[in-house]
Design a protein around this motif. Structure first.
Motif, PDB file in Angstrom:
ATOM      1  N   LYS A  51     -69.896   9.835  31.190  1.00 51.00           N
ATOM      2  CA  LYS A  51     -71.189  10.494  30.949  1.00 51.00           C
ATOM      3  C   LYS A  51     -71.535  10.475  29.458  1.00 51.00           C
ATOM      4  O   LYS A  51     -72.697  10.310  29.095  1.00 51.00           O
ATOM      5  N   GLY A  52     -70.547  10.625  28.606  1.00 46.21           N
ATOM      6  CA  GLY A  52     -70.783  10.570  27.165  1.00 46.21           C
ATOM      7  C   GLY A  52     -71.272   9.199  26.719  1.00 46.21           C
ATOM      8  O   GLY A  52     -72.186   9.085  25.899  1.00 46.21           O
ATOM      9  N   ARG A  53     -70.683   8.149  27.273  1.00 46.24           N
ATOM     10  CA  ARG A  53     -71.144   6.794  26.939  1.00 46.24           C
ATOM     11  C   ARG A  53     -72.565   6.569  27.450  1.00 46.24           C
ATOM     12  O   ARG A  53     -73.376   5.913  26.792  1.00 46.24           O
ATOM     13  N   ASP A  54     -72.891   7.149  28.603  1.00 43.69           N
ATOM     14  CA  ASP A  54     -74.253   7.021  29.141  1.00 43.69           C
ATOM     15  C   ASP A  54     -75.275   7.721  28.249  1.00 43.69           C
ATOM     16  O   ASP A  54     -76.377   7.220  28.039  1.00 43.69           O
ATOM     17  N   VAL A  55     -74.920   8.872  27.711  1.00 43.60           N
ATOM     18  CA  VAL A  55     -75.828   9.574  26.787  1.00 43.60           C
ATOM     19  C   VAL A  55     -76.084   8.699  25.563  1.00 43.60           C
ATOM     20  O   VAL A  55     -77.215   8.579  25.095  1.00 43.60           O
ATOM     21  N   ARG A  56     -75.032   8.074  25.069  1.00 37.95           N
ATOM     22  CA  ARG A  56     -75.212   7.179  23.916  1.00 37.95           C
ATOM     23  C   ARG A  56     -76.109   5.994  24.269  1.00 37.95           C
ATOM     24  O   ARG A  56     -76.950   5.581  23.471  1.00 37.95           O
ATOM     25  N   ARG A  57     -75.947   5.426  25.453  1.00 37.26           N
ATOM     26  CA  ARG A  57     -76.792   4.300  25.875  1.00 37.26           C
ATOM     27  C   ARG A  57     -78.265   4.713  25.886  1.00 37.26           C
ATOM     28  O   ARG A  57     -79.122   3.992  25.389  1.00 37.26           O
ATOM     29  N   LYS A  58     -78.537   5.862  26.465  1.00 38.55           N
ATOM     30  CA  LYS A  58     -79.922   6.335  26.523  1.00 38.55           C
ATOM     31  C   LYS A  58     -80.487   6.541  25.118  1.00 38.55           C
ATOM     32  O   LYS A  58     -81.629   6.174  24.842  1.00 38.55           O
ATOM     33  N   HIS A  59     -79.696   7.130  24.249  1.00 42.68           N
ATOM     34  CA  HIS A  59     -80.138   7.372  22.875  1.00 42.68           C
ATOM     35  C   HIS A  59     -80.398   6.047  22.149  1.00 42.68           C
ATOM     36  O   HIS A  59     -81.411   5.904  21.454  1.00 42.68           O
ATOM     37  N   ASP A  60     -79.480   5.097  22.288  1.00 47.76           N
ATOM     38  CA  ASP A  60     -79.642   3.798  21.631  1.00 47.76           C
ATOM     39  C   ASP A  60     -80.933   3.115  22.070  1.00 47.76           C
ATOM     40  O   ASP A  60     -81.683   2.587  21.245  1.00 47.76           O
ATOM     41  N   LEU A  61     -81.209   3.121  23.367  1.00 44.54           N
ATOM     42  CA  LEU A  61     -82.415   2.454  23.859  1.00 44.54           C
ATOM     43  C   LEU A  61     -83.681   3.183  23.402  1.00 44.54           C
ATOM     44  O   LEU A  61     -84.697   2.544  23.119  1.00 44.54           O
ATOM     45  N   PRO A 129     -71.581   1.000  24.106  1.00 46.44           N
ATOM     46  CA  PRO A 129     -70.281   1.557  23.701  1.00 46.44           C
ATOM     47  C   PRO A 129     -69.082   0.740  24.179  1.00 46.44           C
ATOM     48  O   PRO A 129     -68.073   0.662  23.488  1.00 46.44           O
ATOM     49  N   THR A 130     -69.185   0.116  25.348  1.00 48.48           N
ATOM     50  CA  THR A 130     -68.075  -0.717  25.819  1.00 48.48           C
ATOM     51  C   THR A 130     -68.306  -2.177  25.475  1.00 48.48           C
ATOM     52  O   THR A 130     -67.365  -2.905  25.223  1.00 48.48           O
ATOM     53  N   SER A 133     -69.496  -6.897  29.857  1.00 47.95           N
ATOM     54  CA  SER A 133     -70.399  -7.104  30.987  1.00 47.95           C
ATOM     55  C   SER A 133     -69.906  -6.314  32.199  1.00 47.95           C
ATOM     56  O   SER A 133     -68.699  -6.297  32.453  1.00 47.95           O
ATOM     57  N   PRO A 134     -70.757  -5.642  32.916  1.00 47.17           N
ATOM     58  CA  PRO A 134     -72.213  -5.616  32.865  1.00 47.17           C
ATOM     59  C   PRO A 134     -72.778  -4.559  31.924  1.00 47.17           C
ATOM     60  O   PRO A 134     -73.970  -4.313  31.931  1.00 47.17           O
ATOM     61  N   TYR A 135     -71.935  -3.924  31.127  1.00 47.04           N
ATOM     62  CA  TYR A 135     -72.390  -2.863  30.235  1.00 47.04           C
ATOM     63  C   TYR A 135     -72.813  -3.451  28.887  1.00 47.04           C
ATOM     64  O   TYR A 135     -72.076  -3.382  27.902  1.00 47.04           O
ATOM     65  N   VAL A 136     -73.993  -4.056  28.869  1.00 44.63           N
ATOM     66  CA  VAL A 136     -74.569  -4.623  27.653  1.00 44.63           C
ATOM     67  C   VAL A 136     -76.054  -4.258  27.622  1.00 44.63           C
ATOM     68  O   VAL A 136     -76.646  -3.938  28.650  1.00 44.63           O
ATOM     69  N   TYR A 137     -76.645  -4.287  26.445  1.00 47.65           N
ATOM     70  CA  TYR A 137     -78.081  -4.038  26.315  1.00 47.65           C
ATOM     71  C   TYR A 137     -78.821  -5.366  26.407  1.00 47.65           C
ATOM     72  O   TYR A 137     -78.314  -6.408  25.984  1.00 47.65           O
ATOM     73  N   SER A 138     -80.028  -5.313  26.954  1.00 50.21           N
ATOM     74  CA  SER A 138     -80.891  -6.488  27.012  1.00 50.21           C
ATOM     75  C   SER A 138     -82.316  -6.077  26.707  1.00 50.21           C
ATOM     76  O   SER A 138     -82.715  -4.929  26.942  1.00 50.21           O
ATOM     77  N   TYR A 139     -83.082  -7.045  26.194  1.00 51.92           N
ATOM     78  CA  TYR A 139     -84.487  -6.828  25.858  1.00 51.92           C
ATOM     79  C   TYR A 139     -85.285  -8.015  26.376  1.00 51.92           C
ATOM     80  O   TYR A 139     -84.852  -9.161  26.233  1.00 51.92           O
ATOM     81  N   ILE A 140     -86.426  -7.735  27.008  1.00 48.65           N
ATOM     82  CA  ILE A 140     -87.337  -8.815  27.359  1.00 48.65           C
ATOM     83  C   ILE A 140     -88.768  -8.384  27.059  1.00 48.65           C
ATOM     84  O   ILE A 140     -89.129  -7.219  27.207  1.00 48.65           O
ATOM     85  N   ARG A 141     -89.530  -9.336  26.602  1.00 50.48           N
ATOM     86  CA  ARG A 141     -90.970  -9.145  26.449  1.00 50.48           C
ATOM     87  C   ARG A 141     -91.561  -9.587  27.772  1.00 50.48           C
ATOM     88  O   ARG A 141     -91.538 -10.769  28.117  1.00 50.48           O
ATOM     89  N   MET A 142     -92.085  -8.643  28.503  1.00 46.36           N
ATOM     90  CA  MET A 142     -92.477  -8.880  29.889  1.00 46.36           C
ATOM     91  C   MET A 142     -93.677  -9.807  30.037  1.00 46.36           C
ATOM     92  O   MET A 142     -93.659 -10.728  30.807  1.00 46.36           O
ATOM     93  N   ASN A 143     -94.739  -9.528  29.296  1.00 43.85           N
ATOM     94  CA  ASN A 143     -95.983 -10.258  29.495  1.00 43.85           C
ATOM     95  C   ASN A 143     -96.709 -10.367  28.164  1.00 43.85           C
ATOM     96  O   ASN A 143     -97.243  -9.381  27.670  1.00 43.85           O
TER      97      ASN A 143
END
Length: 185
Positions: A51-61, A129-130, A133-143
């Motif tokens: 849960k702590g790593r998930d909080v960090r993921r949300k904050h990072d994004l 934090p880890t 894969s599959p725990y990585v960040y990704s970015y896409i420009r949708m349209n």
């Protein structure tokens, strides 16, 4: 002397028994109880770490979303994305504005190229934090016409109510491995 003898017998289950040691059964019961308590403690701690790593993921994004809006304010568009080794990253870290910005590196534009702000938007792009894969960040420009984006990651605690809220807000899933999304407002 009689009072001491009564006190001595108080601690023995069988006052006629002269042995003061513990039986093997008593020892096994204590070991079993300690094992059960240790297992419960370890499982609880592992859940809290997830849960702590998930909080960090949300904050990072969320921080990355703020930086994307700063970029948009300066350049009037969101940056393109580039897929590198199966991971979608932000493009635009070189003079031509096409090289990707690896996660963990600085996101800086130059004074030439597609967006010539010459500004550092993030001194260090966040990494999961880890970062496995599959725990990585990704970015896409949708349209590019509507100019919107999506950031996505996978949360470890699948019971998080933010997962469904993010999928509803960002209109579904971007890929099969992510379950948490941040998109433009």
């Amino acid at each position: 002397m009689l009072a001491l003898k009564k006190f001595d017998n108080f601690f023995r289950i069988n006052p006629r028994r002269k042995s003061y040691g513990v039986t093997l059964l008593e020892l096994l019961i204590v070991i079993a109880l300690i094992s059960i308590l240790a297992t419960l403690f370890v499982n609880t701690q592992a859940g809290q770490l997830r849960k702590g790593r998930d909080v960090r993921r949300k904050h990072d994004l969320t921080q990355l979303k703020t930086a994307l809006y700063d970029y948009y304010k300066d350049c009037r568009l969101f940056p393109d994305h580039e897929v590198v080794s199966g991971i979608s990253t932000i493009a635009g870290c070189d003079p031509g504005g096409i090289r990707s910005c690896p996660w963990g590196s600085a996101w800086t534009t130059t004074t030439s190229g597609l967006c010539n702000s010459g500004k550092t938007y993030m001194s260090r792009l966040p990494m999961d934090p880890t970062n496995v894969s599959p725990y990585v960040y990704s970015y896409i420009r949708m349209n590019p016409v509507n100019d919107n984006f999506r950031l996505f990651s996978r949360l470890e605690y699948t019971g998080d109510p933010g997962i469904v809220q993010s999928q509803t807000r960002c209109l579904g899933a971007a890929d099969g491995t992510s379950n948490y999304y941040v998109c433009q407002d």
